[in-house]
Design a protein around this motif. Structure first.
Motif, PDB file in Angstrom:
ATOM      1  N   GLY A  43       0.824  -1.200   0.000  1.00  0.00           N
ATOM      2  CA  GLY A  43       0.000   0.000   0.000  1.00  0.00           C
ATOM      3  C   GLY A  43       0.856   1.247   0.000  1.00  0.00           C
ATOM      4  O   GLY A  43       2.052   1.213  -0.309  1.00  0.00           O
ATOM      5  N   GLU A  44       0.246   2.354   0.364  1.00  0.00           N
ATOM      6  CA  GLU A  44       0.957   3.619   0.425  1.00  0.00           C
ATOM      7  C   GLU A  44       0.375   4.473   1.535  1.00  0.00           C
ATOM      8  O   GLU A  44      -0.700   4.173   2.087  1.00  0.00           O
ATOM      9  N   LEU A  45       1.102   5.523   1.878  1.00  0.00           N
ATOM     10  CA  LEU A  45       0.611   6.423   2.916  1.00  0.00           C
ATOM     11  C   LEU A  45      -0.645   7.138   2.434  1.00  0.00           C
ATOM     12  O   LEU A  45      -0.751   7.514   1.261  1.00  0.00           O
ATOM     13  N   ALA A  46      -1.566   7.322   3.344  1.00  0.00           N
ATOM     14  CA  ALA A  46      -2.762   8.100   3.019  1.00  0.00           C
ATOM     15  C   ALA A  46      -2.350   9.519   2.627  1.00  0.00           C
ATOM     16  O   ALA A  46      -1.370  10.052   3.161  1.00  0.00           O
ATOM     17  N   PRO A  47      -3.054  10.146   1.685  1.00  0.00           N
ATOM     18  CA  PRO A  47      -2.650  11.477   1.190  1.00  0.00           C
ATOM     19  C   PRO A  47      -2.471  12.505   2.292  1.00  0.00           C
ATOM     20  O   PRO A  47      -1.623  13.396   2.193  1.00  0.00           O
ATOM     21  N   GLU A  48      -3.270  12.404   3.344  1.00  0.00           N
ATOM     22  CA  GLU A  48      -3.188  13.405   4.412  1.00  0.00           C
ATOM     23  C   GLU A  48      -2.057  13.137   5.394  1.00  0.00           C
ATOM     24  O   GLU A  48      -1.761  13.979   6.260  1.00  0.00           O
ATOM     25  N   GLU A  49      -1.399  11.984   5.268  1.00  0.00           N
ATOM     26  CA  GLU A  49      -0.317  11.635   6.186  1.00  0.00           C
ATOM     27  C   GLU A  49       1.000  12.280   5.743  1.00  0.00           C
ATOM     28  O   GLU A  49       1.304  12.316   4.545  1.00  0.00           O
ATOM     29  N   PRO A  50       1.806  12.777   6.703  1.00  0.00           N
ATOM     30  CA  PRO A  50       3.130  13.307   6.338  1.00  0.00           C
ATOM     31  C   PRO A  50       4.053  12.173   5.898  1.00  0.00           C
ATOM     32  O   PRO A  50       3.821  11.012   6.234  1.00  0.00           O
ATOM     33  N   SER A  51       5.095  12.509   5.166  1.00  0.00           N
ATOM     34  CA  SER A  51       6.018  11.477   4.682  1.00  0.00           C
ATOM     35  C   SER A  51       6.819  10.851   5.808  1.00  0.00           C
ATOM     36  O   SER A  51       7.251   9.701   5.711  1.00  0.00           O
ATOM     37  N   GLN A  52       7.049  11.614   6.884  1.00  0.00           N
ATOM     38  CA  GLN A  52       7.791  11.086   8.037  1.00  0.00           C
ATOM     39  C   GLN A  52       6.892  11.079   9.264  1.00  0.00           C
ATOM     40  O   GLN A  52       6.111  12.016   9.477  1.00  0.00           O
ATOM     41  N   ASP A  53       7.028  10.035  10.051  1.00  0.00           N
ATOM     42  CA  ASP A  53       6.267   9.941  11.286  1.00  0.00           C
ATOM     43  C   ASP A  53       6.968  10.711  12.388  1.00  0.00           C
ATOM     44  O   ASP A  53       8.195  10.757  12.450  1.00  0.00           O
ATOM     45  N   GLY A  54       6.188  11.318  13.272  1.00  0.00           N
ATOM     46  CA  GLY A  54       6.773  11.990  14.426  1.00  0.00           C
ATOM     47  C   GLY A  54       7.177  13.418  14.141  1.00  0.00           C
ATOM     48  O   GLY A  54       7.000  13.943  13.035  1.00  0.00           O
ATOM     49  N   PRO A  55       7.770  14.068  15.146  1.00  0.00           N
ATOM     50  CA  PRO A  55       8.116  15.497  15.041  1.00  0.00           C
ATOM     51  C   PRO A  55       9.413  15.729  14.279  1.00  0.00           C
ATOM     52  O   PRO A  55      10.399  16.225  14.821  1.00  0.00           O
ATOM     53  N   GLN A  56       9.461  15.339  13.022  1.00  0.00           N
ATOM     54  CA  GLN A  56      10.660  15.544  12.220  1.00  0.00           C
ATOM     55  C   GLN A  56      10.521  16.807  11.386  1.00  0.00           C
ATOM     56  O   GLN A  56       9.422  17.225  11.038  1.00  0.00           O
ATOM     57  N   ASP A  57      11.648  17.405  11.084  1.00  0.00           N
ATOM     58  CA  ASP A  57      11.693  18.646  10.311  1.00  0.00           C
ATOM     59  C   ASP A  57      11.579  18.306   8.830  1.00  0.00           C
ATOM     60  O   ASP A  57      12.546  17.882   8.199  1.00  0.00           O
ATOM     61  N   ALA A  58      10.396  18.490   8.264  1.00  0.00           N
ATOM     62  CA  ALA A  58      10.162  18.128   6.863  1.00  0.00           C
ATOM     63  C   ALA A  58      11.041  18.944   5.922  1.00  0.00           C
ATOM     64  O   ALA A  58      11.495  18.441   4.891  1.00  0.00           O
ATOM     65  N   GLN A  59      11.308  20.208   6.292  1.00  0.00           N
ATOM     66  CA  GLN A  59      12.137  21.050   5.424  1.00  0.00           C
ATOM     67  C   GLN A  59      13.581  20.555   5.410  1.00  0.00           C
ATOM     68  O   GLN A  59      14.245  20.565   4.367  1.00  0.00           O
ATOM     69  N   LEU A  60      14.085  20.105   6.565  1.00  0.00           N
ATOM     70  CA  LEU A  60      15.429  19.549   6.628  1.00  0.00           C
ATOM     71  C   LEU A  60      15.530  18.303   5.750  1.00  0.00           C
ATOM     72  O   LEU A  60      16.505  18.125   5.013  1.00  0.00           O
TER      73      LEU A  60
END
Length: 415
Positions: free
Chosen positions: A92-109
């Motif tokens: 499967g794949e992540l639901a569209p509303e889910e972030p690519s990383q789990d938890g409090p990670q810095d998406a911009q980094l």
């Protein structure tokens, strides 16, 4: 787009819409025999396949229930080839509303690090120069104590265009020149790169009860464990650390691995080393003299190995899994040593430990070129790009051991 998937579903049928999953579902699948991971927003069930993973089940299992995209790219050089093995595991794949990383990670980094890696690829910094390693091999044949450097690179870097020749070359250097198993080395060393300074995932820091590092100091103190005088570990480190690692620990662990895992080819390579060594030296020094020479060589290289590899790690944060993104986890566990022609040569370019950990398949001769890009990324995101003088880095090993020992004693006496 399919609906939200149910845990335990098998691989998605070809051509069918992929089920979608939320992170709260994925997090449930991080158990022995039940492992999911996420790569490029796609969810894979690796539960059964992990045992057949060429890098070992532990290496891939350490990323269970995580976004393993950056680790996947860091360890594999031909991504299109590896994706063929992933396809049957896709569920499967992540639901569209889910972030690519789990938890409090810095998406911009994460995004910026991936852009940095792409820039390094565009600069062809992952392309090895065979002439560089050919000269290094000639150097090593003259100075066998430096063999760790070349076999280390052959385990990470495709020096040859054909991966099988790269592996044969590593077996030759590791087995014939050093007497160790290439498979054993990759088994433990790749875990170190996947999860540096994480207890029970990085073999280099899972050294209790002999030494206590980082968070283990408090745990042992609170539980009143005193197998050794840990508040003196910075002193007995000189007796059982640098002198004995390759002479005792590596020899025993390496032999046990080859026998248990039935790595007969590696065993033959190692046997060829010992045969050559004693056939060369026993006629001149006798068997006792040859044994003494063997011990002396192992102790000498053990000192080099421990000080050079651990000055970048032991003084850094050591503890349990924090589930950080790839760049943050590597930077938290590594530091660099100030470069110079001598230090670059003496350390085998492992003074560029940050670059080496961020890009483990990058040939060492390109670390200097990628370093400015890494520094810029760290400056942008407020990450610590630590560089130390060589002697300071060595002394910090002892200081870190003493600090951990003092923390243990405080917890042991007052908790």
């Amino acid at each position: 787009m399919g609906g939200v998937g149910e845990p335990g579903e098998g691989p998605a049928p070809p051509g069918a819409p992929l089920p979608t999953f939320r992170w709260e579902q994925i997090r449930q699948h991080n158990l022995p025999g039940d492992k999911w991971l996420v790569i490029e927003r796609r969810v894979y069930d690796i539960s059964r396949w992990a045992q057949r993973h060429p890098g070992g089940s532990r290496l891939i299992g350490h990323h269970g229930a995580e976004d393993a995209t950056d680790a996947f790219r860091a360890f594999h050089q031909d991504l299109n080839f590896v994706r063929k093995f992933l396809q049957p595991l896709l569920i499967g794949e992540l639901a569209p509303e889910e972030p690519s990383q789990d938890g409090p990670q810095d998406a911009q980094l994460v995004e910026d690090f991936r852009a940095l890696r792409q820039a390094a690829e565009d600069m062809e910094l992952f392309e090895a120069k065979p002439a560089f390693f050919a000269l290094l091999l000639g150097h090593i044949l003259a100075m066998e104590a430096q063999c760790w450097c070349l076999q280390h690179d052959l385990g990470h870097t495709s020096v040859f265009r054909k991966s099988q020749w790269n592996h044969v070359a590593q077996q030759f250097v590791m087995g014939q020149l050093k007497g160790f198993s290439a498979h054993w080395w990759n088994f433990r060393h790749f875990q170190h790169h996947a999860k540096p300074n994480i207890f029970h995932k990085d073999p280099d820091v899972t050294v209790a009860p002999v030494f206590l590092l980082g968070e283990s100091s408090v745990e042992y103190g609170k539980k009143k464990r005193r197998y050794l005088p840990y508040h003196r570990q910075h002193l007995y480190f000189f007796l059982i650390g640098p002198p004995l690692l390759t002479l005792v620990n590596f020899e025993v662990e390496n032999l046990a691995y080859m026998l248990v895992c039935m790595q007969w080819t590696d065993l033959l390579w190692a046997a060829s080393f010992y045969s050559r060594f004693f056939l060369c030296y026993a006629p001149f020094y006798g068997l006792p003299g040859a044994l003494l020479l063997f011990v002396a060589v192992r102790v000498l290289e053990s000192h080099w190995f421990v000080w050079i590899t651990q000055m970048n790690h032991i003084p850094k944060e050591i503890g349990h899994e924090k589930h950080r993104d790839w760049a943050s986890s590597q930077l938290a566990a590594t530091c660099n040593v100030e470069p110079s022609l001598f230090i670059d040569w003496f350390s085998g370019h492992l003074n560029f430990q940050i670059e080496h950990h961020l890009f483990p398949t990058m040939p060492r001769h390109n670390y200097r070129r990628v370093a400015p890009l890494v520094k810029a990324l760290c400056a942008k995101h407020g990450l610590n790009y630590e560089v130390k003088p060589f002697l300071t880095a060595l002394v910090d090993i002892i200081g870190s051991l003493k600090k951990s020992g003092d923390v243990w004693l405080e917890a042991y006496l007052h908790q």
